[in-house]
Every structure is written in C-alpha cells, then in structure tokens.
Scaffold this motif. Structure first.
Motif, PDB file in Angstrom:
ATOM      1  N   LEU A   1       0.976  -1.275   0.027  1.00  0.00           N
ATOM      2  CA  LEU A   1       0.104  -0.071  -0.050  1.00  0.00           C
ATOM      3  C   LEU A   1       0.910   1.196   0.063  1.00  0.00           C
ATOM      4  N   LEU A   2       2.017   1.193   0.642  1.00  0.00           N
ATOM      5  CA  LEU A   2       2.920   2.321   0.943  1.00  0.00           C
ATOM      6  C   LEU A   2       3.410   2.648  -0.599  1.00  0.00           C
ATOM      7  N   ARG A   3       3.924   1.762  -1.404  1.00  0.00           N
ATOM      8  CA  ARG A   3       4.474   1.499  -2.673  1.00  0.00           C
ATOM      9  C   ARG A   3       3.324   2.304  -3.757  1.00  0.00           C
ATOM     10  N   ASP A   4       2.147   2.054  -3.569  1.00  0.00           N
ATOM     11  CA  ASP A   4       0.998   2.210  -4.564  1.00  0.00           C
ATOM     12  C   ASP A   4       0.005   3.272  -4.365  1.00  0.00           C
ATOM     13  N   PRO A   5       0.440   4.600  -4.785  1.00  0.00           N
ATOM     14  CA  PRO A   5      -0.220   5.822  -4.529  1.00  0.00           C
ATOM     15  C   PRO A   5      -1.505   5.795  -5.164  1.00  0.00           C
ATOM     16  N   ALA A   6      -1.693   4.933  -6.262  1.00  0.00           N
ATOM     17  CA  ALA A   6      -2.945   4.905  -6.956  1.00  0.00           C
ATOM     18  C   ALA A   6      -3.930   4.054  -6.049  1.00  0.00           C
ATOM     19  N   LEU A   7      -3.507   2.940  -5.517  1.00  0.00           N
ATOM     20  CA  LEU A   7      -4.402   2.221  -4.730  1.00  0.00           C
ATOM     21  C   LEU A   7      -4.673   3.180  -3.323  1.00  0.00           C
ATOM     22  N   GLN A   8      -3.926   3.861  -2.971  1.00  0.00           N
ATOM     23  CA  GLN A   8      -4.212   4.562  -1.587  1.00  0.00           C
ATOM     24  C   GLN A   8      -5.356   5.545  -2.017  1.00  0.00           C
ATOM     25  N   ALA A   9      -5.184   6.188  -3.150  1.00  0.00           N
ATOM     26  CA  ALA A   9      -6.186   7.123  -3.550  1.00  0.00           C
ATOM     27  C   ALA A   9      -7.483   6.580  -3.766  1.00  0.00           C
ATOM     28  N   ARG A  10      -7.619   5.353  -4.368  1.00  0.00           N
ATOM     29  CA  ARG A  10      -8.802   4.708  -4.867  1.00  0.00           C
ATOM     30  C   ARG A  10      -9.552   4.155  -3.404  1.00  0.00           C
ATOM     31  N   LEU A  11      -8.851   3.514  -2.497  1.00  0.00           N
ATOM     32  CA  LEU A  11      -9.196   3.168  -1.327  1.00  0.00           C
ATOM     33  C   LEU A  11      -9.867   4.325  -0.666  1.00  0.00           C
ATOM     34  N   ALA A  12      -9.095   5.443  -0.494  1.00  0.00           N
ATOM     35  CA  ALA A  12      -9.424   6.619   0.455  1.00  0.00           C
ATOM     36  C   ALA A  12     -10.772   7.148   0.030  1.00  0.00           C
ATOM     37  N   ALA A  13     -10.793   7.322  -1.515  1.00  0.00           N
ATOM     38  CA  ALA A  13     -12.018   7.959  -2.284  1.00  0.00           C
ATOM     39  C   ALA A  13     -13.117   6.956  -1.846  1.00  0.00           C
ATOM     40  N   SER A  14     -13.109   6.026  -1.734  1.00  0.00           N
ATOM     41  CA  SER A  14     -14.009   4.993  -1.671  1.00  0.00           C
ATOM     42  C   SER A  14     -14.659   4.841  -0.093  1.00  0.00           C
ATOM     43  N   ALA A  15     -13.683   4.931   0.705  1.00  0.00           N
ATOM     44  CA  ALA A  15     -13.718   5.237   2.212  1.00  0.00           C
ATOM     45  C   ALA A  15     -14.502   6.420   2.589  1.00  0.00           C
ATOM     46  N   LYS A  16     -14.100   7.465   2.088  1.00  0.00           N
ATOM     47  CA  LYS A  16     -14.672   8.864   2.260  1.00  0.00           C
ATOM     48  C   LYS A  16     -15.980   8.924   1.668  1.00  0.00           C
ATOM     49  N   ALA A  17     -16.260   8.616   0.987  1.00  0.00           N
ATOM     50  CA  ALA A  17     -17.598   8.584   0.327  1.00  0.00           C
ATOM     51  C   ALA A  17     -18.558   7.638   1.205  1.00  0.00           C
ATOM     52  N   TYR A  18     -18.082   6.716   1.561  1.00  0.00           N
ATOM     53  CA  TYR A  18     -18.944   5.590   2.543  1.00  0.00           C
ATOM     54  C   TYR A  18     -19.134   6.063   3.949  1.00  0.00           C
TER      55      TYR A  18
END
Length: 391
Positions: free
Chosen positions: A344-361
């Motif tokens: 997760l630390l090495r994958d900024p795109a994955l971080q952004a995708r998870l964070a956006a989904s989490a915030k919307a939820y």
C-alpha cells in the motif's frame, strides 16, 4: 423525563466510550430530558445543557483507570453502587441509562425501585472477560448468562455494531435494539491544526500511522512486528504511533528497539481531538491492527473520513464496517500485515482509490447526523415504553 445515566469509567476523557457518552448526553439534553450522570471521580468536568455530573468519592490511589477490566474498575464500580443507591433514595427517576457493566446495577435498581433501564452495550462483557483473562474460559457460560439477564431485564438495548446486535438477539430475539455506530470526529474544512502537529521526524518519507490507546487488544505488538517486514521492502518508511500512556510508550519503544526498528518508529504521545483532522492527513496509510473485541474501533470512522488509505486486520471488529473496496484488509499475523503495508505504501494509486471509496462511504452512512437519526428513533421507542408502562 428525569434520567439517571450510569457511566462506569473516567468521564470526560477524549477516548472511545466517554466520547460516545458525551454525544448521548448532548442528545438527551437537547431533547429536553433532565439527566443526572453518575461516574468515576477521575475525569474532566464538561458543561452539557440539562445534565448534572455526580462523581463517586475520590479514593487515594484510585486513578489512571484504564479501559477494560481491572481491580481499580471493580473498586470504582462498588463505590458506584452505594452512590447510586443514595441518588435513588433522593430522586425519583423515570429511566436509567446504564453503560456497560452498570447494567447490573440498573437491574438491581429495577428490582428495588421499579425504574426501567436501557442497556448501553459498547462491548460484550462476557467476551471481554475471557479475552482479557483466558484462564477464565471455563466461566464463559456463566458470564454469558449474566449478560443475558441484563439484556432481558432491560426495556431496550443500545449497541454500536452488528456483532453486538447479534449477541442481543441471541439473548432475547424480541428485545428492542438500537444500533448506533460511532461517527467520524473530523471537522469539515478542518481547522486544520496540522501546523501544530507537523511530524518533522518523518522528513517526507512514506508514513504509516496508528492513533489510539496502546492497550494489548489494539495489536501494537503485531503492528511493530509487521512493520519490521515492511521495512524490508520500503526501508525509508516511518511508523508514527499517536497516543498512549507514558509507561505504555516506554514499553513499546523498548519493543521497537529490540526488533531493530527503533529509528523508524516515532511515538508522539497523546494529541487533542482538535488536531486530529490535520494529523491524519499527514499519513499515507492509517493502520488499525486490533486483535480482540467485537465492537468496531471508534478511530475507524475518522480514518475513513481522513482522505488517507486504511489498512486493518481482517477480523469482524473491522469487517462489519470495512470491505476490500474501502480498506486494505490483512490477516492478523506479522508477515501479512507487513507485506500489505509495504504494497500500500508503494502504490499511491491504490491509496487514492481506497481513500476515495472510504470517504464517500463514511459521509453517507456514519456522520453525526446519521447517528442522531438512529438515536432519535431508538429513544422515541423507549420514551413511549416508559409512558405506557410507567416505573
């Protein structure tokens, strides 16, 4: 109504249950009820409309009471019994709101004075006892029966998660249950407070962060052991641990040194809630390594709302809220946590995708407004029950 709320913990303190109870008190006061609060001697005084705080007698040495079962808590609860009896003799209450183990006090009150009670169940006491003291496993059926008695004698149960609601249904399928999950503590637009909590020791490196107390059930040993694996793949990563008592910090700092990762772990100590928004935004990944308990950690809701990615153990304490679309879930063992955190630390795109989904939820399901609607529905039922049946 005239309500007696029993809060068997230090109140007020900026941690899980006291924060939740403060929200309940604000709700009850705004609803026009007059509330007396009986709580421990330890804690900060807070002003809440229509609420009066009463404390048990202060006893030398009875301070720094930790979350969970302890000898100090047992003594404090015994002092609460006497104080509660005196309050019942002085005042006629319409309802008792009993938090956690005070439901047993409330059960006795109902037998002696006929006053109904709501059981505010933040955790399963039976599960908690056996998890804390595994040698008491043979007592689990007895603990479960006691818990069931407290549920059945109440007029309704307030829970914070699906797992606890299932336990209540198991004890009494017909019992009215209100499930009011915790909410995000972050403020919109955050008066950020970030400047007050800048983390210079991270020097722009990838940051994993844990926020909360350092009790054993939180899984800090797992986090440190897992982070050692993370450093194999991301050697410049930093782990920031926020919160904890001085003795706990000293213990885990020593543990980090023993694991050979002391230079990569920063312990900040406690920070006020007011700076939480700015603090969480400084993390690339927020971690919840909890190992025990059924209730979802309160921190999870603020984690989800932060805009940072979340990594958590794949246990029901988390999965009753989280899924793989909004968080990186890992098995609760060091290698799995370490590998997952590194990926997760090495994958900024994955971080952004998870964070956006989490915030919307969390903005859809777990805002203070959503919690208030659930609490209003539950208390409307309780008020009708009290009016109908009387004490």
């Amino acid at each position: 109504m005239k309500i007696l709320l029993l809060a068997p913990h230090p109140f007020y303190q900026a941690r899980g249950t006291p924060i939740a109870i403060k929200s309940v008190l604000e709700f009850l006061g705004e609803r026009g009820h007059s509330v007396d609060v009986l709580t421990y001697a330890e804690g900060a005084d807070v002003e809440i409309p229509n609420c009066t705080i009463h404390r048990i007698v202060r006893v030398p040495g009875l301070s720094n009471i930790r979350a969970g079962f302890s000898f100090k808590k047992v003594i404090s609860d015994m002092l609460m019994v006497g104080a509660c009896a005196r309050m019942m003799r002085r005042t006629r209450y319409d309802l008792v709101h009993a938090v956690e183990e005070s439901a047993f006090i409330a059960s006795a009150i109902r037998r002696l004075w006929g006053v109904p009670y709501v059981y505010d169940m933040d955790s399963s006491l039976a599960e908690q006892m056996v998890e804390t003291y595994p040698s008491l496993g043979f007592c689990f059926p007895a603990f479960r029966r006691m818990e069931g008695m407290a549920v059945r004698r109440s007029i309704g149960v307030l829970t914070v998660c699906a797992a606890l609601e299932d336990i209540v249904r198991g004890h009494d399928p017909a019992k009215p249950v209100g499930r009011v999950e915790d909410t995000t503590l972050l403020t919109d637009g955050g008066s950020d407070g970030g400047n007050e909590v800048t983390l210079p020791e991270t020097d722009g490196r990838p940051v994993a962060m844990y926020v909360g107390n350092l009790e054993p059930y939180q899984g800090i040993d797992l986090l440190l052991e897992g982070f050692r694996h993370t450093l194999t793949d991301v050697p410049d990563a930093k782990l920031v641990i926020v919160g904890g008592r001085k003795n706990d910090i000293a213990h885990y700092r020593g543990r980090a040194e023993h694991l050979g990762i002391g230079g990569s772990v920063v312990f900040t100590g406690p920070r006020p809630i007011q700076v939480l928004t700015g603090l969480l935004r400084q993390a690339d990944v927020l971690v919840s390594p909890r190992l025990k308990g059924l209730n979802t950690p309160m921190k999870i809701y603020s984690y989800l709302d932060s805009g940072s990615a979340v990594l958590a153990t794949r246990l029901r304490t988390h999965t009753q809220v989280l899924d793989d679309q909004m968080a990186y879930l890992v098995d609760p063992e060091p290698a799995a946590l370490g590998r997952g955190l590194a990926e997760l630390l090495r994958d900024p795109a994955l971080q952004a995708r998870l964070a956006a989904s989490a915030k919307a939820y969390v903005r859809r399901e777990h805002t203070p407004q959503a919690a208030r609607r659930k609490l209003e529905a539950f208390y409307a039922t309780m008020e009708a029950r009290v009016r109908k049946d009387g004490p």
